[in-house]
Each structure stands twice: as structure tokens, then as C-alpha cells.
Motif scaffolding. Structure first.
Motif, mmCIF file in Angstrom:
data_model
loop_
_atom_site.group_PDB
_atom_site.id
_atom_site.type_symbol
_atom_site.label_atom_id
_atom_site.label_comp_id
_atom_site.label_asym_id
_atom_site.label_seq_id
_atom_site.Cartn_x
_atom_site.Cartn_y
_atom_site.Cartn_z
ATOM 1 N N ILE A 1 21.945 61.535 16.794
ATOM 2 C CA ILE A 1 20.903 61.927 17.750
ATOM 3 C C ILE A 1 21.261 61.325 19.111
ATOM 4 O O ILE A 1 21.415 60.115 19.235
ATOM 5 C CB ILE A 1 19.513 61.454 17.273
ATOM 6 N N PRO A 2 21.436 62.167 20.135
ATOM 7 C CA PRO A 2 21.846 61.639 21.436
ATOM 8 C C PRO A 2 20.758 60.770 22.066
ATOM 9 O O PRO A 2 19.563 61.047 21.903
ATOM 10 C CB PRO A 2 22.098 62.897 22.279
ATOM 11 N N ALA A 3 21.179 59.746 22.796
ATOM 12 C CA ALA A 3 20.233 58.834 23.449
ATOM 13 C C ALA A 3 19.306 59.595 24.387
ATOM 14 O O ALA A 3 18.154 59.201 24.584
ATOM 15 C CB ALA A 3 21.003 57.765 24.213
ATOM 16 N N SER A 4 19.793 60.705 24.928
ATOM 17 C CA SER A 4 18.968 61.489 25.858
ATOM 18 C C SER A 4 17.767 62.121 25.152
ATOM 19 O O SER A 4 16.912 62.710 25.792
ATOM 20 C CB SER A 4 19.812 62.591 26.491
ATOM 21 N N MET B 1 15.088 45.771 23.835
ATOM 22 C CA MET B 1 15.093 46.476 25.132
ATOM 23 C C MET B 1 16.522 46.601 25.656
ATOM 24 O O MET B 1 16.919 47.671 26.145
ATOM 25 C CB MET B 1 14.249 45.700 26.143
ATOM 26 N N ARG B 2 17.286 45.501 25.532
ATOM 27 C CA ARG B 2 18.681 45.506 26.000
ATOM 28 C C ARG B 2 19.487 46.570 25.257
ATOM 29 O O ARG B 2 20.235 47.352 25.854
ATOM 30 C CB ARG B 2 19.289 44.116 25.769
ATOM 31 N N LEU B 3 19.310 46.593 23.937
ATOM 32 C CA LEU B 3 20.018 47.561 23.096
ATOM 33 C C LEU B 3 19.705 48.988 23.555
ATOM 34 O O LEU B 3 20.604 49.823 23.718
ATOM 35 C CB LEU B 3 19.573 47.353 21.638
ATOM 36 N N ALA B 4 18.424 49.264 23.771
ATOM 37 C CA ALA B 4 18.014 50.624 24.150
ATOM 38 C C ALA B 4 18.515 50.968 25.549
ATOM 39 O O ALA B 4 18.917 52.111 25.813
ATOM 40 C CB ALA B 4 16.498 50.747 24.065
#
Ligand code: PLP
Length: 421
Positions: free
Chosen positions: A95-98, A112-115
Motif C-alpha cells: 500500500i503506497p504511503a500516499s 510519528m518519525r516512522l510515518a
């Protein structure tokens, strides 16, 4: 509608007999149907066909199995994640981050950093302190995080208290009345790009009225925010649509009814709409297959003791949930029975005084509509191994999560030095 049906008197999933899976993998085991997943994605999407490019982000917590996520990724769904673990699962499944949204009241700086590293589409923030932390984390990485605030519209979803999330006393979201202040504060934070509004009022909703009431409030807020100069471009309407569990109950609103309501309420909104369906995509696409260990006489009705328990399927003990229980090879006879698991808790009860197929020791039974909030909530209480999962597609099937050996449960514990000899 699903793809679990009786052929020559025995239940099969698509073209695979349940009996064959039970023989090969043992029980209890979750069994998912690809055709049903595809159908539900299609029906949900068709309900929203009038919208321009909606983002449909599957709520991963409903069923995070990698093979299920990969199936949904192929169909173009995004993901709504509530932890770093779910984020990594969604990404690994393709699943693309977009197309990924991050929800939840307790995101840590590390999550939060990971995302941010992955460049997700949107963070749904649930408080001002969370906004401040995300701004700091993003700024330290030289980024601006795309965010929405999840608002708490103070609407009673009319579902079980433990899955109601939109009342003012619930832990979720920012208070509706404070929303303008929260947005004003967030606008001044250097690490945030405030782009949207989000809402999610609960799960297993069987009435559209509370959803509509919440959406109307979101619409009014979008107007007020835009009037105050905020560039609001997205509105995330959450998930929550119910599925039929009990064939004797009225059907919940269909995705088509839901979509029609959404289109009517949101027609003038100048935003991209987002959705976070979970249960409605996977609920009816899975069953928990179990074998009867023995039948024991009870004071009023016999106890059917099955090899699945509350650790495998927690919904009945957690939410008083009702699952249809069917014999895989029904004899035609029906009677009243209680269906229980082997765990030493009275709460380990799937059904009391249920009119159901007569079953006896060694018969297979299927707990229907167990594809959502089933395997993912399983635990190892009573030292029972995690439940395996199988995915079927046509006449093919595969184990998509193995049953761990009992030994692994025991060997996970560590005996300290002072007890070692
Ligand atoms: C659980 C959850 C969902 C999915 O709910 P369903 O009832 O399974 O559709 C969507 N959004 C958020 C924020 C959630 O927590």
C-alpha cells in the motif's frame, strides 16, 4: 453477500470444502474468501462512484493479515493505521504511503518519525499536545506533516458502548466547540500543514442518522475553518458501517445507501473525501472454523464445547457480540444449545440458548462473519497458541499465518539466573 455456501450438504468457501481445510490445517482456523473481499471493495466503491477520486483507506486494525492487506492493495485501497506496526504492515503489503492515514490518540514520537519517513498522506490528530509533538518531530526532520484534526462531534452512534467513539465523554478527537481554537493554534506550528478535518463516531453502526449528524457538523466546521482562512482540502469521514451478523435482525444500511447519504450531505464541500472502512470490507469475508470437542449435558440446554475459545474470537466476551454458528455438514435437525470454548472463564461463551444445527463430537462448525476484529484480537490465554489463518481464492487456498508450535509459547518465557538450577 459472501462466498460461503453449501454444496452437496457441506459448507465450502468459494470452491474449497471447509472439511479439506480443517483436515490439512487443524482447528480452530480462520478462513477468508478473496472473492468476498473483492465483492465488498467493489460494492463500497460503487456506493461512492459519484465522488471525485475519494481515498478509501482500509482500517487495518479490522484485519491486518499480510495476505488480506496485499489483496486489498491490489484492489487499490489505502490504509488507515493506528500504530507503527500497522504502518509497516501496510507498506510491506504494497500500500503506497500516499494512501496511508495515521489515526489514534497515542501516537509516539517514534511512530510519528516512522510515518514522516515514509511520507504518509495524512495524520489524524486527536489533541493539541499531539499537534505540538508532531510539529516538533517534523520540524526536526525538516518536514511539514500533513494533518487533520479528528473532531469529536458528540453524537451517539447507537452501537455497543465499547465501540462508540463520538460522544463527548469518549477519549477520541478534539471537542467540537474547541475546534476553531485548536486549528488556530495548529496553524502557528512550523512543522504542520493543516489540510483536513476527520471524524469517526464508532463501529457496527446500523443506522445512518448518527453518521449524517456527524457529517453535517463536519461540513459546518469546514465552512467555518475556510472562512477563518484555513486551507481545508480533505475531509475524512471515518468508517463504522455495520454488517449483518444475525440473519433474524434487519439488514444494516447498504454501502449504496451510505454512499447516497454521503453524496447528498457533502455535495458542496470543496474537499477530497476520505473513508476508513474496516468491518464492512472484511467482516463477512471470514469465518472461524472449529471442531466440536464434546457435548455436555446442561441444566437447561446442552453445552456444545468447541475447540475455539474466547482467546481466538474475543467479540462475544468483549462486546456481547452475536455470531451465527452453523454446522459445516448440517443433518437438518435443529435444537437449542449453548456453545462454549474450553477456556476457564464463564465469559468464554459464544452463544446461550441458541436455536442451531444439532452437532456432536468431531463435527465442524463455522462462526460466521468473523473476518473483522477476529484473528487480530486473538491471544494466548490459557496457553493456547495463536489461531492460524487461511486465504481461499477460487479453488486455491493457502495458509497465510501458521499455527505456532506450543513449544514457542513456552520457550518465549525466560527463567532468570537465580531460578535456573
Ligand atoms: C476502527 C476504526 C475504523 C474502522 O471502523 P469499522 O467499524 O471497522 O469500519 C475507522 N477509523 C478509525 C479511526 C478507527 O479507529
Amino acid at each position: 453477500m459472501d462466498h460461503f455456501s453449501y454444496v452437496d450438504g457441506a459448507m465450502q468457501v468459494e470452491q474449497v470444502p471447509m472439511e479439506a481445510i480443517a483436515q490439512a490445517v487443524g482447528t480452530p482456523v480462520y478462513v477468508y474468501s478473496t472473492a468476498t473481499l473483492e465483492r465488498h471493495v467493489g460494492v463500497f466503491r460503487d456506493g461512492l462512484a459519484q465522488l471525485d477520486d475519494p481515498l478509501i483507506a482500509f482500517a487495518v486494525k479490522a484485519n491486518p493479515n499480510a495476505a488480506v492487506l496485499a489483496t486489498l492493495a491490489k484492489l487499490g485501497l489505502g490504509a488507515d493505521v493506528v500504530s507503527g506496526g500497522e504502518l509497516l504492515r501496510a507498506v510491506a503489503a504494497g500500500i503506497p504511503a500516499s494512501r496511508i492515514v495515521f489515526s489514534g490518540v497515542g501516537k509516539t514520537a517514534e511512530e510519528m518519525r516512522l510515518a514522516l519517513d515514509h511520507g504518509i498522506y495524512q495524520f489524524n490528530l486527536e489533541s493539541e499536545p499531539e499537534a505540538e509533538m508532531l510539529s516538533q518531530v517534523a520540524a526536526s526532520l525538516g518536514k511539514r506533516a500533513p494533518v487533520a484534526f479528528r473532531i469529536n462531534p458528540d453524537v451517539d452512534a447507537g452501537t455497543h458502548a465499547k465501540i462508540s467513539t463520538g460522544k463527548s465523554e469518549n477519549k477520541f478527537g478534539i471537542p467540537y466547540d474547541r475546534a476553531l481554537d485548536s486549528y488556530a493554534a495548529a496553524r502557528d506550528l512550523p512543522g504542520l500543514d493543516v489540510q483536513g478535518v476527520a471524524v469517526h463516531i464508532g463501529s457496527q453502526l446500523t443506522d445512518l442518522a448518527p453518521l449524517e449528524a456527524a457529517f453535517v457538523k463536519v461540513g459546518a466546521l469546514i465552512d467555518a475553518l475556510r472562512a477563518a482562512g484555513h486551507d481545508i482540502r480533505t475531509a475524512d469521514l471515518g468508517g463504522g458501517l455495520g454488517v449483518p451478523y444475525d440473519p433474524a435482525q434487519p439488514l444494516p444500511p447498504s454501502p449504496a445507501d451510505y454512499g447516497a447519504m454521503v453524496c447528498r450531505v457533502t455535495q458542496d464541500w470543496p474537499v477530497r473525501l476520505m473513508f476508513e472502512p474496516g468491518r464492512v470490507i472484511v467482516g463477512n469475508a471470514g469465518v472461524l472454523l472449529s471442531r466440536v470437542i464434546r457435548v455436555k449435558q446442561g441444566a437447561q440446554a446442552p453445552f456444545v464445547i468447541v475447540d475455539a475459545a474466547m482467546n481466538d474470537l474475543m467479540r462475544p466476551s468483549l462486546y456481547d457480540a452475536w455470531h451465527d454458528i452453523r454446522a459445516v455438514k448440517p443433518s437438518g435437525a435443529r435444537a437449542t444449545a449453548n456453545v462454549v470454548g474450553p477456556v476457564c472463564e464463564t465469559g468464554d461463551t459464544f452463544a446461550m440458548h441458541r436455536d442451531m444445527d444439532v452437532v456432536q463430537a468431531d463435527d465442524l462448525v463455522a462462526f460466521m462473519t468473523a473476518g473483522a476484529y477476529g484473528a487480530t484480537m486473538a491471544g494466548t490465554y490459557n496457553s493456547r497458541p495463536l489461531t492460524p489463518e487461511v486465504l481461499v481464492s477460487g479453488d486455491k487456498w493457502a495458509v497465510v499465518r501458521d499455527r505456532p508450535p506450543l513449544r514457542a509459547l513456552i520457550d518465549g518465557d525466560i527463567i532468570p539466573d537465580w531460578l535456573a538450577d
